[in-house]
Structures are given as C-alpha cells and as structure tokens.
Design a protein around this motif. Structure first.
Motif, PDB file in Angstrom:
ATOM      1  N   PRO A   1      30.875  47.167  25.038  1.00 46.73           N
ATOM      2  CA  PRO A   1      31.776  48.381  25.664  1.00 46.73           C
ATOM      3  C   PRO A   1      30.778  49.374  25.688  1.00 46.73           C
ATOM      4  CG  PRO A   1      32.630  47.457  23.387  1.00 46.73           C
ATOM      5  CD  PRO A   1      31.247  46.720  23.527  1.00 46.73           C
ATOM      6  N   TYR A   2      31.356  50.522  26.568  1.00 52.03           N
ATOM      7  CA  TYR A   2      30.640  51.584  26.561  1.00 52.03           C
ATOM      8  C   TYR A   2      31.441  52.700  26.897  1.00 52.03           C
ATOM      9  CZ  TYR A   2      30.616  51.022  31.546  1.00 52.03           C
ATOM     10  OH  TYR A   2      31.085  50.813  32.954  1.00 52.03           O
ATOM     11  N   GLY A   3      31.299  54.129  26.296  1.00 51.79           N
ATOM     12  CA  GLY A   3      32.233  54.980  26.335  1.00 51.79           C
ATOM     13  C   GLY A   3      33.738  54.352  26.125  1.00 51.79           C
ATOM     14  N   LYS A   4      34.727  54.676  27.055  1.00 50.51           N
ATOM     15  CA  LYS A   4      36.022  54.102  26.691  1.00 50.51           C
ATOM     16  C   LYS A   4      36.107  52.865  27.585  1.00 50.51           C
ATOM     17  CE  LYS A   4      38.029  58.685  26.759  1.00 50.51           C
ATOM     18  NZ  LYS A   4      38.778  59.944  27.392  1.00 50.51           N
ATOM     19  N   ARG A   5      35.317  52.144  28.046  1.00 47.71           N
ATOM     20  CA  ARG A   5      35.356  50.967  28.597  1.00 47.71           C
ATOM     21  C   ARG A   5      35.289  49.718  27.955  1.00 47.71           C
ATOM     22  NH1 ARG A   5      35.100  49.513  34.129  1.00 47.71           N
ATOM     23  NH2 ARG A   5      37.443  49.169  33.429  1.00 47.71           N
ATOM     24  N   PRO A   6      35.961  48.990  28.210  1.00 47.49           N
ATOM     25  CA  PRO A   6      35.818  47.537  27.266  1.00 47.49           C
ATOM     26  C   PRO A   6      34.740  46.750  27.756  1.00 47.49           C
ATOM     27  CG  PRO A   6      37.724  47.529  28.773  1.00 47.49           C
ATOM     28  CD  PRO A   6      37.204  48.877  28.869  1.00 47.49           C
ATOM     29  N   ARG A   7      34.540  45.673  27.374  1.00 48.73           N
ATOM     30  CA  ARG A   7      33.389  44.559  27.837  1.00 48.73           C
ATOM     31  C   ARG A   7      33.626  44.218  29.275  1.00 48.73           C
ATOM     32  NH1 ARG A   7      34.024  42.417  22.557  1.00 48.73           N
ATOM     33  NH2 ARG A   7      34.890  40.714  23.154  1.00 48.73           N
ATOM     34  N   HIS A   8      33.169  44.255  30.215  1.00 47.63           N
ATOM     35  CA  HIS A   8      33.400  43.896  31.448  1.00 47.63           C
ATOM     36  C   HIS A   8      32.218  43.300  32.447  1.00 47.63           C
ATOM     37  CE1 HIS A   8      32.770  48.310  32.064  1.00 47.63           C
ATOM     38  NE2 HIS A   8      32.651  47.786  33.158  1.00 47.63           N
ATOM     39  N   ILE A   9      32.366  42.769  33.448  1.00 47.49           N
ATOM     40  CA  ILE A   9      31.363  42.355  34.426  1.00 47.49           C
ATOM     41  C   ILE A   9      31.906  42.591  35.580  1.00 47.49           C
ATOM     42  CG2 ILE A   9      29.878  40.607  35.390  1.00 47.49           C
ATOM     43  CD1 ILE A   9      30.071  39.208  32.649  1.00 47.49           C
ATOM     44  N   HIS A  10      31.220  43.386  36.704  1.00 46.12           N
ATOM     45  CA  HIS A  10      31.633  43.499  37.940  1.00 46.12           C
ATOM     46  C   HIS A  10      31.439  42.378  38.766  1.00 46.12           C
ATOM     47  CE1 HIS A  10      32.437  47.953  37.197  1.00 46.12           C
ATOM     48  NE2 HIS A  10      31.503  47.869  36.145  1.00 46.12           N
ATOM     49  N   PHE A  11      32.346  42.261  39.878  1.00 44.18           N
ATOM     50  CA  PHE A  11      32.119  41.314  40.970  1.00 44.18           C
ATOM     51  C   PHE A  11      32.492  41.859  42.181  1.00 44.18           C
ATOM     52  CE2 PHE A  11      32.030  36.945  38.669  1.00 44.18           C
ATOM     53  CZ  PHE A  11      32.210  37.417  37.578  1.00 44.18           C
TER      54      PHE A  11
ATOM     55  N   ASP B   1      24.183  49.992  28.605  1.00 41.06           N
ATOM     56  CA  ASP B   1      23.436  50.911  29.827  1.00 41.06           C
ATOM     57  C   ASP B   1      23.483  50.162  31.143  1.00 41.06           C
ATOM     58  OD1 ASP B   1      22.785  53.104  28.235  1.00 41.06           O
ATOM     59  OD2 ASP B   1      21.074  52.261  27.552  1.00 41.06           O
ATOM     60  N   TYR B   2      23.636  50.509  32.329  1.00 41.91           N
ATOM     61  CA  TYR B   2      23.020  49.793  33.542  1.00 41.91           C
ATOM     62  C   TYR B   2      21.960  50.236  33.895  1.00 41.91           C
ATOM     63  CZ  TYR B   2      28.425  48.753  34.336  1.00 41.91           C
ATOM     64  OH  TYR B   2      29.603  48.399  34.303  1.00 41.91           O
ATOM     65  N   ASP B   3      21.140  49.292  34.637  1.00 39.16           N
ATOM     66  CA  ASP B   3      20.189  49.402  35.315  1.00 39.16           C
ATOM     67  C   ASP B   3      20.138  50.138  36.524  1.00 39.16           C
ATOM     68  OD1 ASP B   3      17.465  49.656  36.671  1.00 39.16           O
ATOM     69  OD2 ASP B   3      17.104  47.857  36.519  1.00 39.16           O
TER      70      ASP B   3
HETATM   71 FE   LIG Z   1      31.458  49.154  34.614  1.00 39.29          FE
END
Ligand SMILES: [Fe+2]
Length: 291
Positions: free
Chosen positions: A126-136, A95-97
């Motif tokens: 991972p969440y949904g279809k998205r793999p592990r990631h960090i946004h920049f 989950d994102y805050d």
């Molecule tokens: Fe994301």
C-alpha cells in the motif's frame, strides 16, 4: 474475490448474454466473461513500457507474485488472443518508477492463442491511502479499451479507498518460495472486453454540437473536438502531476460518453433550444461551455 457461480449465473442471465447452454460451459469461461469493472488510469501510467513478462529480477525485494488470467469477449465468452496488456505497480517501498529507462515493475505483453497472460512480479504494497493494487490497461482492435486495477483481499484500505470495487479484489494463493521459509503468491485476474460500439453515422453528424471548451475548474478547461468518427478531449491542466490530458470520448447513448482514463461517464446538457451548454459527469459535477 471472485463472484460465486450463482452470482455469475444471475448476472449473466440479467445481462441477457447467456441462456442455459452456456451455463454448462467450464467454470473458467463463465467467470471470465463477466465484463470487467472499469477503474481510473491514475497519474502513474507511463507509455512505452518494454514488452516482457518478468517485471523485475528474481531477487527483487518483496514477496514474489505470479499473475495470470484469461481475457475473453464479454458477449461470446470466447477467449481473445493478441490482447495487449500494459501493467504497472509500485515496488516494496511503495514507489512507482516514473522516470528511469528500465521501466521497473512495468511491462507490456499479449495474450496467447488460449487468451491467457502471465507475468512475474512482486506483491505490491500500500502507499498513502491506496491499498495494494496493480494497474491494467487492455487494448485490442474492435474492442473498447479497458482500464482497471486489481486489488488484494485482506488490505484494510480496501474498505476506505473510494476507487476499490469488490469485483476487482483477488485472493492470491500462497505457496512455498524458493528459499527456506519464504513464500510466493499466485494471483488470477480474468477480464472480459466489450466490443467497440457501432455508432450511427447520423449521430456522428451531431457531434459538432459538443465541440467547444468547457470550464471544469477555475482556469482549467476541457476542449472537445471531433476527429472523423471520433470525439476527442483535451484537458488544459492536470489536477495531479501525471494525470492524463488527452483521450477519446466513447459513445454510450445520445449525448452520453465514457472517458476511460477517469472512469467517468459524461453527458452533454442542452438548454430549451437544444444547444449544448454544459457537461455533467456521473459524480454530478457540471462544467459550463465557455467557447
Ligand atoms: Fe496506483
């Protein structure tokens, strides 16, 4: 995964950015100055995250992760101090805050005199279809903003997620954690920024050609307006809640602009009289000018 030295050399030479002397520089400099691949902003971005380098408490559920990297100028390979990084990611439940004032697992920080950043977090899941990631999101005066994501090697979703780019996949090193039998990770993600492109004042004069409303989907328009030396876009409705609705069109070449938030290049299409009638994005989607 980092490109091999040979691959970096090939790419740098192809870009015409370097000749032989640079290849004698330390490995970090050569690796770090390949321009970072762009990626979408996504709907989870929130403005005004606090300035901090610990994105969570030390007892946060999940595998502790330290992220470091060097930010460089893509043309000169020199390190860049004072680059503002804005980073965000999910917790161990995926989950994102999105609404608390603690801005959990989000933070802003600047690079030091050595061009480096470091922050403490946990390994995203991972969440949904998205793999592990960090946004920049990286910004610095005089440079193009860079929106990107880093992904983690070994995630099977890397092969199916349409946004993953292999250049953005990192392989963190594993270390023993503070507790018996626990582990922690150290990841490295270097990013090179490109200088803001200088725009020919004559071409800015022609930007009024682009102004107007374009229908991107039934009932959804993008409005394009000139604001001095900048061309701005505004989307009337989001496809997904939280999708960005405003931004700048960054000039690329004649009639062609980059929208960093959606990682897309748009071209203005003219008719036989030279009038702008549509926009065309790099996925081949046309939007008709309606006003
Ligand atoms: Fe994301």
């Amino acid at each position: 995964m980092k490109p091999s030295d040979r691959e970096v050399r090939r790419r740098l030479l192809k870009l015409g950015l370097v000749t032989a002397p640079l290849l004698a520089m330390p490995v970090w400099a050569r690796v770090a100055c390949v321009p970072a691949v762009t990626n979408i902003l996504g709907p989870a971005y929130r403005k005004n995250a606090p300035y901090r380098t610990a994105l969570c408490d030390p007892d946060e559920p999940g595998t502790p992760l330290s992220m470091t990297g060097t930010i460089t100028d893509a043309a000169t390979c020199k390190v860049l101090h004072g680059v503002l990084l804005d980073v965000w990611q999910v917790n161990a439940r995926g989950d994102y805050d999105m609404d608390t004032q603690s801005f959990h697992l989000r933070g802003r920080m600047r690079t030091g005199a050595d061009g480096r950043y470091r922050f403490e977090s946990i390994e995203p899941v991972p969440y949904g279809k998205r793999p592990r990631h960090i946004h920049f999101l990286l910004t610095r005066d005089g440079y193009e903003p860079r929106i990107t994501q880093c992904y983690f090697a070994g995630d099977e979703r890397n092969a199916t997620d349409p946004y993953v780019r292999k250049e953005l996949i990192i392989t963190p090193s594993e270390h023993a954690g503070a507790r018996n039998g626990s582990r922690r990770l150290e990841g490295r993600f270097d990013i090179a920024l490109e200088r803001e492109r200088q725009v020919d004042p004559k071409s800015v004069g022609k930007w009024t050609d682009y102004e107007g409303d374009y229908e991107v989907a039934p009932g959804v328009t993008v409005s394009i307006r000139r604001d001095g030396q900048r061309l701005l876009w505004h989307l009337s409705a989001a496809e997904e809640p939280g999708d960005p609705l405003d931004g700048v069109l960054h000039p690329r070449m004649r009639d062609s602009f980059f929208v960093a938030e959606y990682d897309k290049t748009f071209r203005f299409v003219r008719d036989e009289h030279g009038r702008v009638t549509h926009t065309l994005d790099d996925d081949g989607s046309l939007a008709r000018k309606i006003r």
